[in-house]
Motif scaffolding. Sequence first.
Motif, PDB file in Angstrom:
ATOM      1  N   GLU A  41       0.960  -0.997   0.561  1.00 44.68           N
ATOM      2  CA  GLU A  41      -0.263  -0.173  -0.323  1.00 44.68           C
ATOM      3  C   GLU A  41       0.770   1.213  -0.352  1.00 44.68           C
ATOM      4  O   GLU A  41       0.322   2.032  -0.754  1.00 44.68           O
ATOM      5  N   ARG A  42       1.997   1.214   1.019  1.00 45.25           N
ATOM      6  CA  ARG A  42       2.561   2.594   1.043  1.00 45.25           C
ATOM      7  C   ARG A  42       3.233   2.678  -0.357  1.00 45.25           C
ATOM      8  O   ARG A  42       3.325   3.598  -0.818  1.00 45.25           O
ATOM      9  N   GLU A  44       2.496   1.950  -3.451  1.00 49.08           N
ATOM     10  CA  GLU A  44       1.847   2.007  -4.694  1.00 49.08           C
ATOM     11  C   GLU A  44       1.190   3.880  -4.026  1.00 49.08           C
ATOM     12  O   GLU A  44       1.346   4.867  -5.323  1.00 49.08           O
ATOM     13  N   ARG A  45       1.260   4.247  -2.757  1.00 44.51           N
ATOM     14  CA  ARG A  45       1.201   5.983  -2.930  1.00 44.51           C
ATOM     15  C   ARG A  45       2.379   6.326  -3.546  1.00 44.51           C
ATOM     16  O   ARG A  45       2.143   7.458  -3.772  1.00 44.51           O
ATOM     17  N   GLN A  46       3.883   5.995  -3.104  1.00 43.86           N
ATOM     18  CA  GLN A  46       4.630   6.835  -3.136  1.00 43.86           C
ATOM     19  C   GLN A  46       4.746   6.871  -4.722  1.00 43.86           C
ATOM     20  O   GLN A  46       5.460   7.340  -5.211  1.00 43.86           O
ATOM     21  N   GLN A  48       2.209   6.093  -7.159  1.00 44.02           N
ATOM     22  CA  GLN A  48       1.242   7.696  -7.202  1.00 44.02           C
ATOM     23  C   GLN A  48       1.903   8.949  -7.186  1.00 44.02           C
ATOM     24  O   GLN A  48       1.459   9.628  -8.363  1.00 44.02           O
ATOM     25  N   HIS A  49       2.549   9.411  -6.393  1.00 49.33           N
ATOM     26  CA  HIS A  49       3.094  10.939  -6.373  1.00 49.33           C
ATOM     27  C   HIS A  49       4.084  11.245  -7.139  1.00 49.33           C
ATOM     28  O   HIS A  49       4.330  12.404  -7.548  1.00 49.33           O
ATOM     29  N   THR A 255      -0.036  10.471   2.473  1.00 47.89           N
ATOM     30  CA  THR A 255      -2.378  10.862   1.629  1.00 47.89           C
ATOM     31  C   THR A 255      -1.619  12.209   1.521  1.00 47.89           C
ATOM     32  O   THR A 255      -3.013  12.505   1.400  1.00 47.89           O
ATOM     33  N   SER A 257      -2.227  15.827  -0.459  1.00 39.44           N
ATOM     34  CA  SER A 257      -2.625  15.573  -1.890  1.00 39.44           C
ATOM     35  C   SER A 257      -3.163  17.463  -2.077  1.00 39.44           C
ATOM     36  O   SER A 257      -2.145  18.505  -1.592  1.00 39.44           O
TER      37      SER A 257
END
Length: 424
Positions: A41-42, A44-46, A48-49, A255, A257
């Motif tokens: 999860e971490r 994937e978020r990294q 995406q950023h 997280t 945005s």
Amino acid sequence: MQRDNQTTMQEAQMACVFDTKKIAVVLGDSPVRLWRLTSAERLERQLQHAGIDVWHDSLEALPADAAVVILRADYLYDSRVIKGLAKAQQVLLEVESGAGKVPVAAHVRADQAGVVGELLRGRGSGNSPSGIVRVTVAQVAQGFDAALLKLDHPFVLPLSEENRGALEQLLFSGAYKGITDLVTKWLWPVPAQWATHLCVGLRVAPNHVTALSLVLAVLAGVLFARGEFGWGLLAGWIMTFLDTVDGKLARVTVTSSRLGNILDHGLDLIHPPFWYLAWGIGLAANPAVAAALPLHLLYWVIFVGYIGGRLCEGAFQLWIASFSIFTWRPVDSYFRLITARRNPNMILLTVSLILGRPDLGLIAVAGWTALSTAILLLRLLLAVQAKRSPGGVRSWLGEIGQTVDKRDLAVRAFTTILPDHNKA
């Protein structure tokens, strides 16, 4: 034939040119959760950023012309490493371990992804395809973080239940600015970490904390204007604390945005001078105090000084250098601790109320704002002159170990370059 590990990043980046959009593959996962996030999860978020989509199908199904970033999920990656890896080309990232160098990530062509994927899983011959350069963390990521005004070692570390607490602490510490005001730097870290843990446990989003900060900022201004300075300061200090928490919460949970950044930074930029205006309105309710204070002059000094200080900071980055004026020389970093921003000014207002003279607080804020802006203007003019010199204008953070001794107090106060976590 395998290329030497000492090959420069420039050679690696010249090895191949990717014309297609990058995609990423995360290999496996880890049962260890950091700040309630699994490793996958971490990552994937990294990613995406970093503007990289994650590929959830097999390596064999990758588009033939794709550029692929592959990462093992049993490691924790500094975001700077992921961004650096995405910019590099034809590289295999290795880290030190007790058994030697271990491959943990790569950026390769799709036709090489299968072989490299096996290599990262510890299978196969152990040899990488021809043309792929083996690199280290230091070669793909810089230690200086311009957004957080800090210098430390980028890291890639193995995930385990034994080091979970240390890794959570590392992520939280890494979310903190290195050069900031004295309240944020020395008073808030411990309670902010408690609050961040509480928010994570209650699944409170960073934007929720920012929204509460906005409400408290307005409430503090209203209370100041009503002359209820004590309650206003309470609301104001809670707001400044939450202003620290929302950024840390966003970074440790990945997280952040665009809306949250706009709200957070916009609020930070706009509200301080209006608090001082509201404080003056509250003082004006007392005729005796109002008659003795040149309120309109104080307002002008505060607003002009505040805007002037911000313009000096912006002019430095726009015309002089790409880094903040507060990272130019050590004296500038020390000055950032007390410069006339919100928290140091809040100290002045709080002390004045404790002394029973809230009028002196406003005078102190105006005087310190004017003096701070004058110092910033002087530093800006000196920077203009320095830019014309042979050495130009360089950040002292980039001179540590050269013209700046690693044992210097400023190095210990404003950086965390030691120890190197990758060698821990």
